[in-house]
Design a protein around this motif. Structure first.
Motif, PDB file in Angstrom:
ATOM      1  N   THR A 117      31.770  86.838  59.426  1.00  0.00           N
ATOM      2  CA  THR A 117      32.462  86.999  57.947  1.00  0.00           C
ATOM      3  C   THR A 117      30.564  85.718  58.031  1.00  0.00           C
ATOM      4  N   LEU A 118      29.756  86.415  57.453  1.00  0.00           N
ATOM      5  CA  LEU A 118      28.981  86.187  56.225  1.00  0.00           C
ATOM      6  C   LEU A 118      28.883  84.746  55.600  1.00  0.00           C
ATOM      7  N   THR A 119      27.803  83.793  55.506  1.00  0.00           N
ATOM      8  CA  THR A 119      28.218  82.567  54.723  1.00  0.00           C
ATOM      9  C   THR A 119      27.605  82.951  53.955  1.00  0.00           C
ATOM     10  N   ALA A 120      27.229  82.037  52.686  1.00  0.00           N
ATOM     11  CA  ALA A 120      26.943  82.738  51.807  1.00  0.00           C
ATOM     12  C   ALA A 120      25.420  81.428  51.831  1.00  0.00           C
ATOM     13  N   ASP A 121      25.332  81.299  52.768  1.00  0.00           N
ATOM     14  CA  ASP A 121      23.722  80.357  53.169  1.00  0.00           C
ATOM     15  C   ASP A 121      22.899  81.284  54.286  1.00  0.00           C
ATOM     16  N   GLU A 122      24.312  81.839  54.588  1.00  0.00           N
ATOM     17  CA  GLU A 122      23.620  83.330  55.241  1.00  0.00           C
ATOM     18  C   GLU A 122      22.607  84.170  54.863  1.00  0.00           C
ATOM     19  N   ALA A 123      23.319  84.821  53.569  1.00  0.00           N
ATOM     20  CA  ALA A 123      23.386  85.267  52.886  1.00  0.00           C
ATOM     21  C   ALA A 123      22.093  85.058  51.942  1.00  0.00           C
ATOM     22  N   SER A 124      22.040  84.252  51.068  1.00  0.00           N
ATOM     23  CA  SER A 124      21.142  83.373  50.510  1.00  0.00           C
ATOM     24  C   SER A 124      19.404  83.752  51.512  1.00  0.00           C
ATOM     25  N   ALA A 125      19.895  83.423  52.473  1.00  0.00           N
ATOM     26  CA  ALA A 125      18.331  83.648  53.299  1.00  0.00           C
ATOM     27  C   ALA A 125      17.691  84.947  53.646  1.00  0.00           C
ATOM     28  N   ALA A 126      18.726  85.841  54.009  1.00  0.00           N
ATOM     29  CA  ALA A 126      18.625  87.222  54.127  1.00  0.00           C
ATOM     30  C   ALA A 126      18.168  87.965  52.709  1.00  0.00           C
ATOM     31  N   ARG A 127      18.679  87.286  51.385  1.00  0.00           N
ATOM     32  CA  ARG A 127      17.926  87.280  50.404  1.00  0.00           C
ATOM     33  C   ARG A 127      16.279  87.484  50.197  1.00  0.00           C
ATOM     34  N   ALA A 128      16.664  85.587  50.082  1.00  0.00           N
ATOM     35  CA  ALA A 128      15.049  85.367  50.182  1.00  0.00           C
ATOM     36  C   ALA A 128      13.856  85.825  51.442  1.00  0.00           C
ATOM     37  N   ALA A 129      14.435  85.652  52.362  1.00  0.00           N
ATOM     38  CA  ALA A 129      13.417  86.718  53.613  1.00  0.00           C
ATOM     39  C   ALA A 129      12.300  87.663  52.417  1.00  0.00           C
ATOM     40  N   ALA A 130      13.622  88.877  51.756  1.00  0.00           N
ATOM     41  CA  ALA A 130      13.994  89.921  51.061  1.00  0.00           C
ATOM     42  C   ALA A 130      12.779  89.780  50.378  1.00  0.00           C
ATOM     43  N   VAL A 131      12.789  89.082  49.300  1.00  0.00           N
ATOM     44  CA  VAL A 131      11.685  88.777  48.197  1.00  0.00           C
ATOM     45  C   VAL A 131      10.338  88.532  48.862  1.00  0.00           C
ATOM     46  N   ALA A 132      10.928  87.366  49.959  1.00  0.00           N
ATOM     47  CA  ALA A 132       8.824  86.891  50.452  1.00  0.00           C
ATOM     48  C   ALA A 132       8.379  88.599  50.797  1.00  0.00           C
ATOM     49  N   SER A 133       8.987  88.982  51.655  1.00  0.00           N
ATOM     50  CA  SER A 133       7.884  90.380  52.352  1.00  0.00           C
ATOM     51  C   SER A 133       8.053  91.158  51.187  1.00  0.00           C
ATOM     52  N   ALA A 134       8.633  91.229  49.785  1.00  0.00           N
ATOM     53  CA  ALA A 134       8.765  92.242  48.878  1.00  0.00           C
ATOM     54  C   ALA A 134       6.673  91.580  48.250  1.00  0.00           C
ATOM     55  N   GLU A 135       7.450  89.807  48.210  1.00  0.00           N
ATOM     56  CA  GLU A 135       5.802  88.968  47.270  1.00  0.00           C
ATOM     57  C   GLU A 135       4.784  89.771  48.042  1.00  0.00           C
ATOM     58  N   ALA A 136       4.623  89.363  49.438  1.00  0.00           N
ATOM     59  CA  ALA A 136       3.670  89.122  50.176  1.00  0.00           C
ATOM     60  C   ALA A 136       2.653  90.951  50.353  1.00  0.00           C
ATOM     61  N   SER A 137       3.194  91.893  50.428  1.00  0.00           N
ATOM     62  CA  SER A 137       3.761  93.298  50.473  1.00  0.00           C
ATOM     63  C   SER A 137       2.821  94.313  49.434  1.00  0.00           C
ATOM     64  N   THR A 138       3.327  93.876  47.766  1.00  0.00           N
ATOM     65  CA  THR A 138       2.917  94.566  46.771  1.00  0.00           C
ATOM     66  C   THR A 138       3.307  93.312  45.903  1.00  0.00           C
ATOM     67  N   GLY A 139       2.980  92.128  45.899  1.00  0.00           N
ATOM     68  CA  GLY A 139       2.662  91.196  44.706  1.00  0.00           C
ATOM     69  C   GLY A 139       3.597  90.805  43.671  1.00  0.00           C
ATOM     70  N   ALA A 140       4.610  91.458  44.469  1.00  0.00           N
ATOM     71  CA  ALA A 140       6.367  90.977  43.565  1.00  0.00           C
ATOM     72  C   ALA A 140       6.189  89.550  43.390  1.00  0.00           C
ATOM     73  N   VAL A 141       7.008  89.777  41.773  1.00  0.00           N
ATOM     74  CA  VAL A 141       6.992  88.267  41.573  1.00  0.00           C
ATOM     75  C   VAL A 141       8.798  88.023  40.674  1.00  0.00           C
ATOM     76  N   LEU A 142       9.611  87.315  41.540  1.00  0.00           N
ATOM     77  CA  LEU A 142      10.702  87.239  41.379  1.00  0.00           C
ATOM     78  C   LEU A 142      11.516  87.111  39.526  1.00  0.00           C
ATOM     79  N   ARG A 143      12.067  87.874  39.681  1.00  0.00           N
ATOM     80  CA  ARG A 143      11.996  87.171  37.420  1.00  0.00           C
ATOM     81  C   ARG A 143      12.929  86.328  37.154  1.00  0.00           C
ATOM     82  N   GLY A 144      12.191  85.789  36.253  1.00  0.00           N
ATOM     83  CA  GLY A 144      13.147  84.299  35.608  1.00  0.00           C
ATOM     84  C   GLY A 144      12.858  83.163  36.633  1.00  0.00           C
ATOM     85  N   ALA A 145      11.550  83.193  37.733  1.00  0.00           N
ATOM     86  CA  ALA A 145      11.467  82.341  38.724  1.00  0.00           C
ATOM     87  C   ALA A 145       9.999  81.892  37.944  1.00  0.00           C
TER      88      ALA A 145
END
Length: 839
Positions: free
Chosen positions: A811-839
Motif C-alpha cells: 500500500t502506497l504511503t501519502a509521501d510516496e504518492a506525493s513524490a510521484a506526483r511531484a516528479a510528474a509535475v517536474a517532468s511536465a515543467e521541463a518538457s512543456t514549460g508548464a506551471v503548477l496552477r496556484g503555485a
C-alpha cells in the motif's frame, strides 16, 4: 450465345430422344455455362395453317379501320370452305398467303382461340403477326408468306415455331463457342459423336484477279479474304428458315445480304461485312487512322477517330471501323419498290469481306467509341483466322443460291505468315494433375477431339488448332482432357496438409486490430479499391497532393474510376452516405485494406514460369514491378455514438471518437500514440489531429472531424468524423508483445494536478511528460478539465489531470504518492514549460 437445338442437330447427330436439358447437362459437364433452356412454342397448339386471302371488305363505320376477310385454309377447317375472319391489320391484300390460326388452337401466352362475334361479323380464327406467334416483337402487321406455299399447309412446322434454345454464357477464353460450329464441336466431344463441320467447304485458291486489297498494317490485319458476287436480285428476300434461325438467336432480319452475313457469322464464327461494290471507290485498304479523321458508321453517328483505330478505306477515305462496324457510305441498300411500276431497286453487286483483326485493336476501338457489336465481341475473344476463306465461300454460295447472283472467279486472300504453335506435354500429365489414370490413348483422343494434332508416345508434341488461342501451356492441355472426361469423375481425395507455423505476427496484429474495433462498436465494410479524380476533388485535395498520384488500370471496370485507391476514405465515406440515405443515421464503420502508391520508376513485370516454382530472384523482380501497397485502416462515424432513450439524451459522435478509435487500434498493436494538432485535407483545420508513434516523429495517420466543404460535396451528415492509420508504419518498430494490465489487490492513491501551459501546447504532449516523470507507480492518467480565461492569463490554458498511483506489492504511503506526483509535475515543467496552477 443462343443455340437452337434444331440447328445444332444439323452438325451433330444427337440421339432422337435428347431434350434441350439433356444437351445442356452434357455441355455443363464439358465446362460450358448453360444459363437457361428456353422452350419455344411449348404452349402452342394447332391448327395453325397457311391461308390465302380471297376477299377483303373494308368496314368503315367503326373508330378504327377493320377488315372483314374470307380466307382459303384448304381442308384445315374440316369443310374446305373459306374461313370468315375479322382483322385490323392493313399490310396484306387479296391473293396474299398469310398465317391463320383456327378455333380450338392455343397461341403462346397461353391464348386460346375461339369463334366470336365482333364488329357485326363472325370471326372464326385470326390472321397472325410475328409477335402473336412468339417469333419476335414485330406487331406492325401480319406475316405475309411467299406465294408458293399451299393453303392448309401446317404453319407450325413451316415457321419452326416449336424448338428449344440453349442460352450459353461464353467465357472470354472460349470465344470459339460464339458460333454454332464451336458449340457443335463441344457437343460432339461430349457425346462422342462425329462433327459435320460447316467450315469444311471446297474453296477456290487465291488468284490475281480478285478484288484489289492493300493491307498497310499486317499486325492489325493478318488475314483478308474478299469475294465478289454480281447480279443479285434486289427483290429477293430471306427465306423463312433463314429468318427463323436469326430470330431464335435474337438477331433481327434486315435484308437478304445482311441476313446472310449475320447467319454465316453465327454459323462459322467469322464476322463478315458486305460492301455495295457500286459505292466503293477503288481498292480496299487496311490502315491505321489519322488522328482526328472522321467516319460515319452504319448507326448514322459521325465519329472522330484515334490514331490507334484500325480502318477499312477506299479512295474516298474510311468506309469501316475494322472489326467493329462498317461505314454508312458503302452500306448495302435496302430494297425499294417503285409504287407505280413495282420494280425493286437495291444493291446488286456485293463485295464480301472476311478478315482477321488484332483482338486488342478491335477491343480498344469498340470501347473507345462505346460501340460494342456482335463482330467486335467475337474478335475480342479470338476468331479462327483459317475460317475466313470458308466463311466467305459460304456467304457467296448462299447469295448465289437464294439471290440468284453470280460469283466472280476472282479470289483475294492476303495472309501474313503465322508461326506454328507446338506444345510439349508428358502423356501422363493429366493423370498427375487429376490424381487418376486416363492413359495415353484417352489423352490423345481427347486432344484430337478439340482439334489438336498429336504425335509422340511418352512425350506428346501437340499442335493446338487455330481456333483455340487459349491453349498455350501443358496445363491447358491437361485441363482439356480432364474437363472432357468429366470433372465429376475426378476422385475426391484430401490432400496431405504440411504442418504449418500458424499465423504470422503481422496477421495476428491485423486480426487484433479488427477485433478491437468490432468490440468498440464498429462494423467492418469492404469496398472496391477503385476511384477517380472526382473522389479527390470531393475530398478537397490539392493538385500536388501525393494521394492524387495513382496507379491507372489498363482495363478499368468503370471509366469514371480508372485508378487504384491511395486512401481508404472515398470508399468508406461512400458506404456511409449510402447507409444514411437508406435510413441508417447512427453509424460507426471501419475498413482495413491495401492502398496503392506508384513507385518513382516504372518496371515491367517478368512473366513467371508455370512448370516450376519461381526462383527468389524472379519473385523479387515481380515484387519490384508492383506498386507500393501499404496496409491501412480507417473509420467513419456519423449520428449518435450513444443512443437517446428514456434515460435521456444521447451523445453525438465527434472528432474525439475518431481519435479514440486510433488509440484503440494502436493499443491492439502494442503502440502508444502521440496526438498533435494539424491541418490536413479532408479534415476540418481546427479539428484535425496528427497521430504519431509515441516517442518518435513517425507520422502514422490522421483523425478528426471532416471539413464542411467535404461534407457538402459528398452529401454527408454534419459533424461526420473519420480516422485513417497506416498499419505498416504503426508497426515499423517490429513486433511488440501485447500484455494484459497487472492486477493489484492494494488500494489506489489518486492525486489531481492542474497545469497552466501555452494555448498551443497539445494536451497529449503534457500527458506524455507526466507519464515519463511519474514512473512505474502511475497506473492511469486522465484529462478531466480544460479551462481558458482571465484567471490563467491571456494565451494560456489550464489542463487538469487525475493521476492514479498503485503498487503491486504494498500500500502506497501519502509521501510516496506525493513524490510521484511531484516528479510528474517536474517532468511536465521541463518538457512543456508548464506551471503548477496556484503555485
Amino acid at each position: 450465345m443462343r443455340v437452337p437445338l434444331s440447328w445444332l442437330r444439323e452438325y451433330v447427330d444427337l440421339p432422337a430422344g435428347e431434350t434441350g436439358r439433356d444437351v445442356a447437362e452434357r455441355l455443363i459437364r464439358a465446362g460450358l455455362e448453360v444459363e437457361t433452356v428456353e422452350q419455344l412454342g411449348g404452349d402452342l397448339k394447332g391448327p395453325l395453317v397457311v391461308g390465302q386471302v380471297l376477299s377483303i371488305e373494308e368496314l368503315t363505320e367503326f373508330k378504327k379501320p377493320i377488315r372483314h376477310c374470307w380466307v382459303n385454309v384448304g381442308d384445315a377447317n374440316g369443310t374446305g370452305e373459306p374461313q370468315e375472319i375479322v382483322c385490323g391489320a392493313r399490310n396484306f391484300a387479296v391473293g396474299d398467303k398469310v398465317v391463320v390460326v383456327l378455333p380450338g388452337a392455343v397461341l403462346p401466352g397461353p391464348f386460346p382461340i375461339a369463334a366470336r362475334q365482333t364488329y357485326g361479323h363472325t370471326s372464326a380464327g385470326m390472321i397472325c403477326s410475328a409477335r402473336e406467334l412468339g417469333m419476335g416483337d414485330d406487331h406492325d402487321g401480319i406475316i405475309v408468306l411467299p406465294e408458293h406455299y399451299e393453303p392448309g399447309t401446317d404453319a407450325i412446322e413451316l415457321l419452326q415455331l416449336v424448338d428449344e434454345v440453349l442460352d450459353i454464357a461464353v467465357t472470354p477464353d472460349r470465344g470459339y463457342c460464339l458460333s454454332m460450329r464451336g458449340v457443335a464441336r463441344e457437343a460432339a466431344a461430349a457425346y462422342g459423336l462425329p462433327l459435320a463441320d460447316p467450315a469444311l467447304l471446297d474453296v477456290p485458291p487465291a488468284n490475281s484477279y480478285g478484288y484489289l486489297v492493300k493491307v498497310a498494317d499486317p499486325v492489325g490485319c493478318d488475314r483478308f479474304v474478299a469475294r465478289t458476287v454480281t447480279g443479285i436480285d434486289p427483290a429477293a428476300k430471306s427465306p423463312i428458315w433463314l429468318q427463323r434461325r436469326l430470330q431464335k438467336m435474337h438477331v433481327r432480319p434486315i435484308s437478304l445480304t445482311v441476313d446472310i452475313t449475320n447467319y454465316v457469322m453465327l454459323e462459322v464464327g467469322q464476322p463478315l461485312h458486305a460492301y455495295d461494290r457500286n459505292r466503293v471507290d477503288g481498292p480496299l485498304q487496311v490502315r491505321r487512322a489519322s488522328e482526328g479523321e472522321l467516319l460515319t458508321t452504319l448507326d448514322g453517328v459521325k465519329r472522330k477517330l484515334s490514331a490507334e483505330d484500325l480502318l477499312i478505306c477506299d479512295n474516298s477515305g474510311p468506309i469501316g471501323l475494322a472489326g467493329v462496324m462498317g461505314g454508312a457510305s458503302t452500306e448495302i441498300l435496302d430494297p425499294v419498290a417503285d409504287p407505280e411500276t413495282g420494280e425493286v431497286t437495291g444493291s446488286t453487286e456485293v463485295i464480301i469481306e472476311a478478315a482477321h483483326f488484332d483482338p486488342v485493336a478491335v477491343a480498344r476501338s469498340a470501347k473507345r467509341h462505346k460501340l460494342p457489336s456482335e463482330a467486335s465481341k467475337r474478335f475480342e475473344r479470338g476468331v479462327d483466322p483459317e475460317a475466313a476463306r470458308a466463311a466467305a465461300q459460304r456467304a457467296v454460295d448462299l447469295l448465289v443460291l437464294i439471290a440468284g447472283g453470280t460469283a466472280e472467279a476472282g479470289v483475294t486472300d492476303i495472309a501474313a505468315p503465322r508461326p506454328m504453335r507446338t506444345i510439349t506435354i508428358a502423356a501422363d500429365l493429366p493423370d498427375r494433375v487429376a490424381g487418376t489414370e486416363y492413359g495415353r490413348e484417352t489423352v490423345t483422343r481427347r486432344l484430337q477431339e478439340v482439334g489438336c494434332a498429336v504425335s509422340g508416345s511418352d512425350v506428346l508434341e501437340v499442335t493446338p488448332p487455330t481456333w483455340r488461342l487459349d491453349l498455350t501451356d501443358p496445363n491447358d492441355l491437361a485441363e482439356e482432357v480432364i474437363r472432357l472426361e468429366g470433372y465429376d469423375n475426378v476422385p475426391a481425395r484430401m490432400p496431405t496438409v504440411p504442418p504449418g507455423r500458424g499465423l504470422t505476427e503481422a496477421q495476428r496484429m491485423h486480426r487484433r486490430v479488427g477485433v478491437a474495433l468490432a468490440a468498440a462498436g464498429y462494423v467492418e465494410v469492404n469496398n472496391y479499391p477503385f476511384l477517380g479524380d472526382a473522389a479527390f476533388d470531393a475530398l478537397g485535395l490539392d493538385k500536388d497532393d501525393a494521394r492524387r498520384r495513382t496507379v491507372k488500370l489498363v482495363n478499368p471496370l468503370n471509366d469514371e474510376e480508372p485508378a487504384l485507391r491511395t486512401t481508404l476514405l472515398p470508399g468508406l465515406l461512400a458506404t456511409l452516405r449510402r447507409n444514411v440515405g437508406r435510413g441508417n443515421t447512427d453509424l460507426a464503420i471501419f475498413e482495413a485494406g491495401l492502398v496503392f502508391r506508384p513507385k518513382s520508376e516504372l518496371l515491367v513485370a517478368p512473366r513467371p514460369p508455370v512448370d516450376r516454382r519461381p526462383t527468389a530472384e524472379e519473385l523479387a523482380a515481380l515484387d519490384s514491378a508492383l506498386p507500393d501497397q501499404p496496409r491501412r485502416i480507417a473509420v467513419a462515424l456519423a449520428g449518435e455514438r450513444q443512443p437517446s432513450g428514456w434515460w435521456g439524451a444521447g451523445a453525438p459522435s465527434g472528432w474525439a471518437d475518431a481519435v479514440e478509435a486510433a488509440r484503440t487500434v494502436a493499443r491492439a498493436a502494442g503502440v502508444e500514440l502521440e496526438v498533435r494538432q494539424d491541418q490536413h485535407a479532408p479534415w476540418h483545420p481546427g479539428r484535425c489531429a496528427a497521430l504519431y508513434a509515441a516517442g518518435t516523429d513517425r507520422l502514422v495517420g490522421h483523425a478528426g472531424e471532416l471539413h464542411p466543404r467535404v461534407l457538402k460535396a459528398m452529401h454527408l451528415p454534419e459533424r461526420t468524423s473519420a480516422m485513417e492509420l497506416d498499419l505498416d508504419a504503426l508497426s515499423a518498430d517490429g513486433a511488440r508483445r501485447v500484455e494484459g494490465p497487472a492486477v493489484s489487490g492494494f488500494p489506489v492513491a489518486t492525486q489531481d494536478v492542474a497545469l497552466i501551459v501555452d494555448r498551443d501546447v497539445p494536451a497529449a504532449r503534457v500527458e506524455l511528460a507526466l507519464r515519463e516523470g511519474a514512473g512505474e507507480l502511475l497506473e492511469a492518467i486522465r484529462l478531466f478539465d480544460v479551462f481558458e480565461g482571465e484567471q490563467v492569463g491571456e494565451g494560456k490554458k489550464s489542463l487538469a489531470y487525475a493521476l492514479r498511483f498503485r503498487a503491486t506489492d504494498r500500500t502506497l504511503t501519502a509521501d510516496e504518492a506525493s513524490a510521484a506526483r511531484a516528479a510528474a509535475v517536474a517532468s511536465a515543467e521541463a518538457s512543456t514549460g508548464a506551471v503548477l496552477r496556484g503555485a
